[in-house]
Design an enzyme around this catalytic site. Structure first.
Site, PDB file in Angstrom:
ATOM      1  N   LYS A 292      -5.165  -3.933  -7.444  1.00 51.24           N
ATOM      2  CA  LYS A 292      -4.534  -5.229  -7.124  1.00 51.24           C
ATOM      3  C   LYS A 292      -5.555  -6.337  -6.844  1.00 51.24           C
ATOM      4  O   LYS A 292      -5.335  -7.485  -7.208  1.00 51.24           O
ATOM      5  CB  LYS A 292      -3.588  -5.077  -5.930  1.00 51.24           C
ATOM      6  CG  LYS A 292      -2.309  -4.326  -6.271  1.00 51.24           C
ATOM      7  CD  LYS A 292      -1.369  -4.291  -5.084  1.00 51.24           C
ATOM      8  CE  LYS A 292      -0.168  -3.415  -5.373  1.00 51.24           C
ATOM      9  NZ  LYS A 292       0.759  -3.332  -4.238  1.00 51.24           N
TER      10      LYS A 292
ATOM     11  N   ASP B 269       4.814  -8.651  -3.728  1.00 50.04           N
ATOM     12  CA  ASP B 269       5.013  -7.863  -2.496  1.00 50.04           C
ATOM     13  C   ASP B 269       5.312  -8.800  -1.318  1.00 50.04           C
ATOM     14  O   ASP B 269       6.014  -8.413  -0.380  1.00 50.04           O
ATOM     15  CB  ASP B 269       3.759  -7.043  -2.162  1.00 50.04           C
ATOM     16  CG  ASP B 269       3.602  -5.835  -3.075  1.00 50.04           C
ATOM     17  OD1 ASP B 269       4.598  -5.405  -3.690  1.00 50.04           O
ATOM     18  OD2 ASP B 269       2.471  -5.319  -3.177  1.00 50.04           O
TER      19      ASP B 269
END
Ligand code: NDP
Length: 279
Positions: A70, A107
């Site tokens: 990420k 997220d």
């Protein structure tokens, strides 16, 4: 949905990816929405990430990025969302007509939506204990700070990592707690588990709820086919608790919105995940 030469390819890039629920989640959403796309998981080494992301985005596709890529993904992007800039992490990417790679960290919004449903009330002003300092904790912290949580105590096994997260995302409302003993007797409206503890059935809870004076609610970001140790411990102490499944669905819904430009069929996604849980 028939796969043809015009079908958009969306991928999950990570290592490992075999455990992921995202292919079931997204393909169910694509089918329900009638969009011409297919979603596959690809195990990807760090050195291959830039090629996959650029190539897929230029071909009109995109996808998600998961552990351990990420942060690297955030550095590859041409256009970064506010959530990427804030957290230094990207979990969703797509291309535009000029060949640029766009990215978001869904997220953050996924956590926010799941928390809103779970709390049934505003985040503003609440006192939170956030456990962990990895990618999930950063996303949760960014959402909590942006939504005006009153105070956030951050506790992580490695104190230095918590301090680094707090320096990046924190502010006057965030305080790093160096040792677990300092949490004893504290009052919280919400306790969030953003550590990995709970991934394996039998993992203990990262916090002893009996030592807190009060915890109004407990939210685990971890999910699995089992009840996590954190949820078990909270419920045993009479505290309302949930696992990370709704956040998974919500972050997937926001990714869908970025790729397709319209609202995701969340109910179809929920059903796909429920089927996977029982299947
Ligand atoms: P990272 O690897 O980035 O961070 C892991 C965190 O867990 C660190 O804070 C680490 O502490 C802590 N940790 C690991 N082992 C232990 C242990 N034995 N005892 C105490 N703490 C421990 O992972 P992520 O932040 O990306 O993911 C964390 C969890 O959140 C995963 O289970 C993941 O599946 C879940 N997640 C769920 C999402 C959802 O949509 N529901 C979205 C994203 C993640 P230390 O720094 O000391 O090593």
């Amino acid at each position: 949905m028939k796969v043809t030469s015009t079908t958009r390819v969306l991928t999950l890039l990570g290592d490992p990816v075999a455990h992921s629920a995202s292919p079931e989640l997204q393909n169910a959403a694509f089918a329900a929405a009638g969009v011409d796309g297919v979603y596959v998981a690809v195990r990807c080494a760090p050195d291959d990430l830039v090629g996959f992301m650029r190539g897929l985005a230029r071909a009109g596709g995109g996808g998600n990025v998961t552990l351990p890529h990420k942060e690297k993904a955030a550095s590859i992007l041409d256009i970064r969302s506010e959530a990427v800039r804030r957290t230094g992490a990207c979990n969703t990417f797509w291309g535009d007509d000029e060949g640029r790679v766009h990215g978001d960290n869904t997220d953050v919004e996924g956590f926010r939506r799941a928390l809103e449903t779970f709390l049934e009330g505003p985040t503003a002003g609440i006192r939170v204990l956030l456990l962990g300092a990895g990618g999930a904790a950063r996303a949760a912290l960014a959402a909590l700070v942006a939504d005006g949580a009153g105070e956030i105590l951050l506790y992580n096994r490695s104190q230095e990592r918590a301090r680094a997260v707090s320096r990046r995302i924190g502010g006057p409302k965030v305080r790093v707690v160096p040792i677990a003993r300092e949490l004893e007797g504290e009052d919280f409206d919400l306790v969030v588990n953003a550590t990995r503890l709970g991934l394996a059935p039998g993992d203990p809870s990262p916090v002893d709820f009996r030592k807190l004076n009060r915890a109004g609610a407990a939210m685990d970001l971890v999910y699995g086919r089992h009840t996590t140790g954190f949820v078990q411990a909270a419920e045993a102490a009479g505290i309302r608790a949930t696992d990370g499944m709704d956040m998974l669905i919500q972050q997937g819904a926001v990714s869908f919105e970025r790729w397709w430009g319209h609202v995701a069929p969340v109910e179809a996604m929920r059903e796909a995940v429920a089927e996977r849980q029982t299947g």
